[in-house]
Write a protein that holds these residues in place. Structure first.
Motif, PDB file in Angstrom:
ATOM      1  N   ARG A   1      -8.732  -3.222  -2.668  1.00 47.15           N
ATOM      2  CA  ARG A   1      -8.488  -3.746  -1.167  1.00 47.15           C
ATOM      3  C   ARG A   1      -9.107  -4.952  -1.225  1.00 47.15           C
TER       4      ARG A   1
ATOM      5  N   ASP B   1       0.696  -1.162  -0.103  1.00 46.40           N
ATOM      6  CA  ASP B   1       0.069   0.031  -0.014  1.00 46.40           C
ATOM      7  C   ASP B   1       0.694   1.317   0.018  1.00 46.40           C
TER       8      ASP B   1
ATOM      9  N   GLU C   1      -0.712  -2.834   4.371  1.00 52.03           N
ATOM     10  CA  GLU C   1      -1.391  -3.960   3.660  1.00 52.03           C
ATOM     11  C   GLU C   1      -1.104  -4.067   2.248  1.00 52.03           C
TER      12      GLU C   1
ATOM     13  N   PRO D   1      -6.961  -9.363   4.720  1.00 48.98           N
ATOM     14  CA  PRO D   1      -5.576  -9.007   4.473  1.00 48.98           C
ATOM     15  C   PRO D   1      -5.260 -10.161   3.384  1.00 48.98           C
TER      16      PRO D   1
END
Length: 549
Positions: free
Chosen positions: A450, A92, A367, A454
């Motif tokens: 996204r 990110d 992330e 995760p």
């Protein structure tokens, strides 16, 4: 009949049956041969009929086939329009570390030189860690989302100072009583402690060897003495001067001392005024005149005391300012702020002993996200919040997510990986979390996806497939292939339904959401169309094999 004739007759009688049986066998063989030949001729004839065709038969088989209706069933389901494309899994946040203009510990300039690189690609990075040494000076990481854009020195204020204070506190270095966003004595101590924790001394904010601070302290001391002198008993003075006076007794006297003008010192009739530190009205009755030079005034003067006190206040203010400005500083080139930890080294672009002419390190943190670039046609279909399925062919895993960002401006082409962040004092290399790329070819509109959960660490760097749901029906709807819908000359949209008997009828419908080759339809007359009904989607050739027309 003789005996010899009888023997011959009996021999002929016995041989006659054997001759008859041999002729019968020969006849059978002849019949079998004839039958076999006939069978072979029959088979040959049959084969000939399949290979040899009349001109009429050839024309029939090569002519255009009879056309027939191609149908499909109406379905009831949720219809979603999807866009399929490729993307790259990146961190990110990415920061390119390229310290430029670093000052060596002795204050000399010159080209920056990499003197130590303790990390390699793939190594983890924590907050406060030394990641490089350039020209003998450290480069270390701190936690914060705001890139540095200036050197932070004692007395500075702002959100970037508050970020530094928070980062130092997270590392266990308290900032004392400093207010938030104010670089005071507590922040100085905390910053010094951080430098010493990584094995270095911080650079001074004022690079004069402490001369300014010493000068300010000397000025305060001198001003303090001046106030003390101005506040002393009569007969003392703070100036320097000489004078000549004549007392009432007629004696000529000289004196030297401090005082404004070194005034003429009179004398008593019976004694002379000896030279001393100062001059002023004598206690005698004589009169006199004198000349002199000096910066003082008569002792006990209220005006002189006020001026001395004013000078002392100004000296103390100057000392406070010098003390506030003195102390450690944090140059932009010696720190790298990352929004989250642990981070990792994505790449190493230099080695110990090489000059700093480009990126030394690239750090990635935060992330994992998926980055893709859109062309104009897809840019119009996609927006933030749309559902996405992220498919990794390598891992054989599908992960659901959402579109987080769709850029409104086109981006220049970037190298594979995240768009790096710019830190002041470092060479920027792209946008993303700060900075924009430059000089590359246009690659489209940047989109960031996204995951809802995760992404696994193994996804990093992978080229993945993105299936984006750009539109969907509100619940289940009647769905037909797009080829089943047609518009008539009257402007009505219809589908052609086929009954079990093969009869056809046109049903007016309203078309809705479309996607993946299907379209949702609503019949103009309720109940006129139902799931399972066959509708015409085109025509298919009907085979006419072996038939003549």
């Amino acid at each position: 009949m003789s005996e010899a004739e009888q023997v011959v007759e009996r021999t002929e009688a016995l041989a006659a049956p054997q001759d008859d049986r041999g002729g019968l066998a020969r006849g059978r063989r002849v019949v079998l041969a004839v039958v076999g030949g006939a069978a072979l001729m029959a088979v040959g004839g049959l084969l000939a009929t399949t290979l040899v065709k009349s001109p009429a038969q050839v024309a029939a088989e090569t002519g255009p086939p009879v056309q027939g209706a191609l149908t499909a069933e109406v379905e009831r389901r949720v219809l979603a329009q999807t866009v399929v494309m490729r993307g790259t899994v990146v961190a990110d946040q990415s920061v390119v570390v390229s310290p430029q203009g670093m000052r060596s510990g002795d204050g000399t300039g010159g080209a920056a030189l990499v003197t130590k690189l303790p990390l390699k690609a793939g190594d983890p990075v924590t907050a406060g860690q030394l990641i490089a040494e350039v020209s003998g000076r450290p480069v270390f990481t701190l936690h914060g989302a705001q890139p540095m854009y200036r050197d932070l020195k004692p007395g500075a204020t702002g959100d970037d100072v508050a970020q530094l204070q928070q980062a130092l506190r997270e590392l266990g270095h308290g900032t004392g009583g400093d207010a938030r966003g104010v670089f005071g004595a507590g922040t100085k101590a905390a910053l010094t402690a951080r430098y010493r924790a990584v094995g270095y001394e911080p650079l001074p904010a004022v690079a004069d060897g402490g001369a300014a601070l010493r000068s300010a302290r000397e000025a305060v001391r001198s001003a303090t003495w001046a106030v003390e002198d101005a506040s002393g008993p009569a007969g003392s003075s703070t100036g320097v001067g000489t004078g000549v006076g004549t007392g009432k007794s007629g004696a000529t006297e000289t004196g030297s001392g401090t005082g404004k003008g070194g005034g003429g010192g009179g004398a008593t009739p019976s004694a002379a005024t000896p030279p001393g530190p100062g001059s002023g009205p004598s206690s005698g009755t004589g009169t006199g005149t004198g000349t002199g030079t000096g910066a003082g005034s008569a002792p006990g003067s209220g005006r002189e005391l006020a001026r001395a006190r004013q000078a002392l206040g100004e000296a103390r203010s100057a000392l406070a300012a010098a003390e506030a400005a003195d102390g450690p500083m944090l140059p932009t080139a010696e720190s790298v702020f990352l929004g989250s930890f642990p981070a990792r080294v994505s790449s190493v672009g230099a080695r110990a002993g090489s000059p700093v002419s480009g990126p030394v390190l690239t750090l990635s943190g935060g992330e994992l996200v998926v980055e893709a670039y859109l062309k104009d046609d897809k840019r119009q279909l996609l927006r933030a919040g749309m559902a996405v399925v992220i498919s990794s062919e390598v891992a054989g895993t599908d992960v659901r997510g959402k579109v987080a960002v769709v850029a409104t401006e086109r981006s220049a082409a970037q190298p594979a990986g995240p768009l790096p962040q710019q830190d002041a004092g470092q060479n920027p290399k792209g946008g993303g979390n700060g900075g924009t790329g430059g000089g590359g070819a246009d690659s489209g509109y940047r989109m960031v996806v996204r995951a809802d959960q995760p992404l696994p660490a193994g996804f990093a760097g992978q080229d993945v497939r993105l299936t984006i749901e750009s539109a969907a029906t509100d619940g289940e709807a009647l769905v037909v292939p797009v080829t089943a819908v047609s518009a008539g000359a009257d402007g009505r949209t219809v589908v052609t339904a086929v009954s079990a008997e093969g009869t056809q009828r046109r049903i007016e419908v309203r078309a809705g959401t479309s996607g993946d080759g299907f379209v949702a339809v609503t019949p103009a007359q309720a109940g006129a169309l139902a799931a399972g009904t066959k509708v015409v989607i085109g025509v298919a050739p009907r085979e006419t094999r072996g038939k003549t027309r």
